[in-house]
Design an enzyme around this catalytic site. Structure first.
Site, PDB file in Angstrom:
ATOM      1  N   GLU A 277       0.891  -0.907   0.071  1.00 18.06           N
ATOM      2  CA  GLU A 277      -0.110  -0.331   0.188  1.00 18.06           C
ATOM      3  C   GLU A 277       0.615   1.306   0.061  1.00 18.06           C
ATOM      4  OE1 GLU A 277      -2.407  -0.321   3.193  1.00 18.06           O
ATOM      5  OE2 GLU A 277      -3.614  -1.934   3.061  1.00 18.06           O
TER       6      GLU A 277
ATOM      7  N   GLY B  97       4.303  -0.149   2.494  1.00 16.04           N
ATOM      8  CA  GLY B  97       5.475  -1.631   2.069  1.00 16.04           C
ATOM      9  C   GLY B  97       5.967  -2.713   2.113  1.00 16.04           C
ATOM     10  N   SER B  98       7.181  -2.465   3.097  1.00 19.50           N
ATOM     11  CA  SER B  98       8.065  -3.131   3.115  1.00 19.50           C
ATOM     12  C   SER B  98       7.225  -3.097   4.626  1.00 19.50           C
ATOM     13  CB  SER B  98       9.198  -3.115   3.281  1.00 19.50           C
ATOM     14  OG  SER B  98      10.019  -2.608   2.274  1.00 19.50           O
TER      15      SER B  98
ATOM     16  N   ILE C 278       1.112  -2.576  -7.243  1.00 22.40           N
ATOM     17  CA  ILE C 278       0.940  -4.547  -7.766  1.00 22.40           C
ATOM     18  C   ILE C 278       1.243  -5.215  -8.821  1.00 22.40           C
ATOM     19  CG2 ILE C 278      -1.112  -6.300  -7.595  1.00 22.40           C
ATOM     20  CD1 ILE C 278      -0.836  -4.217  -4.847  1.00 22.40           C
TER      21      ILE C 278
ATOM     22  N   GLN D 215      30.026   0.870 -17.659  1.00 24.97           N
ATOM     23  CA  GLN D 215      30.887   2.079 -17.953  1.00 24.97           C
ATOM     24  C   GLN D 215      32.100   1.566 -18.466  1.00 24.97           C
ATOM     25  OE1 GLN D 215      30.910   4.370 -16.611  1.00 24.97           O
ATOM     26  NE2 GLN D 215      32.267   5.830 -16.445  1.00 24.97           N
TER      27      GLN D 215
ATOM     28  N   GLY E  68      30.693   2.704 -22.535  1.00 27.40           N
ATOM     29  CA  GLY E  68      30.868   4.387 -22.829  1.00 27.40           C
ATOM     30  C   GLY E  68      29.079   4.245 -23.224  1.00 27.40           C
TER      31      GLY E  68
ATOM     32  N   GLU F 107       9.584  -6.794  -2.549  1.00 29.16           N
ATOM     33  CA  GLU F 107       9.619  -8.526  -2.046  1.00 29.16           C
ATOM     34  C   GLU F 107      10.074  -7.885  -0.783  1.00 29.16           C
ATOM     35  OE1 GLU F 107       9.457 -11.706  -3.382  1.00 29.16           O
ATOM     36  OE2 GLU F 107       9.153 -11.790  -5.190  1.00 29.16           O
TER      37      GLU F 107
ATOM     38  N   SER G  53      16.049  -3.413   0.149  1.00 31.41           N
ATOM     39  CA  SER G  53      17.696  -3.807   1.254  1.00 31.41           C
ATOM     40  C   SER G  53      17.697  -3.430   2.165  1.00 31.41           C
ATOM     41  CB  SER G  53      19.222  -3.594  -0.330  1.00 31.41           C
ATOM     42  OG  SER G  53      18.549  -4.009  -1.303  1.00 31.41           O
ATOM     43  N   GLU G  54      17.351  -2.169   2.455  1.00 25.84           N
ATOM     44  CA  GLU G  54      17.979  -2.117   4.050  1.00 25.84           C
ATOM     45  C   GLU G  54      16.703  -2.507   4.815  1.00 25.84           C
ATOM     46  OE1 GLU G  54      18.303   0.766   1.068  1.00 25.84           O
ATOM     47  OE2 GLU G  54      16.347   0.154   1.871  1.00 25.84           O
TER      48      GLU G  54
END
Length: 391
Positions: free
Chosen positions: A138, A142-143, A168, A344, A347, A371, A374-375
């Protein structure tokens, strides 16, 4: 040619190795005509519908449901799911998305649903006749799943749902949605139900455009009527069902990121070997060799974490909250770095629309968020680590 030596690792059985090789060959033969066709990424709804159909016809979606309902394995085999997502991700982010949502969208039914509910949905998921979706997030939840506001209440011989869900995947094209909501407007616990696209009171409030186009939408529930037999599990089991489903599929997010990273390494290697500069090839330059070494290291380390997690789930048959969090966190974060290094090495060509590494650069970013960002994975890992060391 991608490195396939990892298939000889002891995490896998012979049928896993055959699956990876057969799917790779199928992808080479079938996906370009779909995902590289003119307008394919401008009309992702139709492209995803086509992908679900062809993967269903080819039998790949059978890995997303249990054997009793049209699947391949007795229960969901995470190593197979991860190998499929890695392989599809290496070929096409959209193909990976289409497959992943069939599994995630129906995963709660596969794992916690009644026989009748499984029979009503899973065979059509396996054949590609029905498109699935997972409705958890929502705007302000989220998390932080516990912060969700959408709620269910019993009404007559069924339920009524009110509220909204956003971000969603398959929102707008799915035939059914696995909905998680508060059990009662002021309830603290969650319940889970299946909402068909034609349920009274259900609508698509908005479609969402993101940097890597995928079907994505906001769902609205306004006195939405849901039959009692569409409940998954029992009252107040929604959190257990959501976390149990993510426990299976979170590992496969890492696998998809691994596929993106492996493709980026392949593209960068080919570019380095063939790009002439300063009287030699790019691959002759020490700085380019250093970057390729870092990328190869991150790819292998990610693969070890992903397939360790999948093996523990399949073989040890235990919760893999810690292992799955590590796999998702490391594989998605490192894939971002691997792809950035590939850009990189390319280029200016690397940021040119239509070049594969530019596409990968856009595709990878969302995997570090959905899902469980990362935190959040770091919090999960730390809490599990502390819990294990305070017994």
């Amino acid at each position: 040619m991608s490195d396939t030596s990892y298939l000889d690792w002891p995490f896998f059985e012979d049928h896993h190795r055959a699956l990876a090789r057969d799917l790779d060959a199928w992808c080479h033969a079938n996906l370009p005509a779909i995902v590289d066709a003119e307008g394919a990424h401008d009309n992702v709804d139709d492209t995803c519908r086509t992908l679900v159909k062809v993967m269903g016809d080819a039998g790949w979606l059978r890995y997303a449901v249990p054997k009793a309902y049209g699947g391949v394995h007795e229960n969901l085999d995470v190593r197979s799911l991860a190998l499929i997502r890695e392989t599809l991700g290496r070929h096409s982010g959209l193909a990976d998305f289409a497959f992943a949502m069939q599994g995630l969208g129906s995963g709660a039914i596969s794992t916690f649903g009644s026989h009748e509910l499984k029979q009503a949905y899973l065979p059509d998921v396996a054949s590609g006749k029905k498109i699935a979706a997972f409705a958890l997030s929502e705007t302000d939840a989220g998390s932080d799943v516990a912060a969700m506001q959408t709620w269910l209440e019993r009404a007559g011989d069924g339920f009524v749902a009110n509220g909204s869900k956003t971000w969603i995947s398959n929102g707008g094209i799915a035939d059914f949605y696995t909905l998680f909501a508060r059990n009662g407007k002021d309830g603290k616990k969650l319940s889970a139900v299946v909402v068909d696209k034609d349920c009274d009171g259900f609508s698509i409030a908005d479609r969402i455009d993101v940097i890597a186009p995928h079907p994505l939408g906001t769902l609205s529930f306004d006195e939405c009527k849901i039959a009692a037999d569409r409940q998954i599990g029992n009252d107040d089991e929604g959190m257990k069902i959501a976390l149990g489903t993510l426990d299976i599929f979170r590992t496969t997010v890492g696998a998809a990121a691994l596929g993106f990273a492996r493709r980026a390494l392949d593209e960068a290697t080919e570019r380095a070997v063939n790009r002439q500069m300063f009287g030699a090839t790019l691959s002759d330059l020490p700085i380019a060799q250093e970057r390729l070494a870092e990328m190869a290291l991150d790819v292998d380390a990610s693969a070890l974490l992903v397939y360790r997690s999948a093996w523990v789930k399949d073989v040890k048959k235990t919760r893999v909250t810690r292992e799955a969090a590590m796999a998702k966190l490391y594989a998605t974060d490192q894939a971002q770095l691997v792809i950035d290094k590939a850009v990189q090495l390319f280029g200016g060509l690397g940021v040119t629309k239509g070049v594969k590494v530019e596409e990968l650069y856009r595709e990878i970013r969302a995997l570090r968020i959905y899902e469980g960002a990362s935190e959040v994975q770091k919090i999960v890992i730390a809490r599990q680590h502390l819990q294990d060391n305070m017994k």
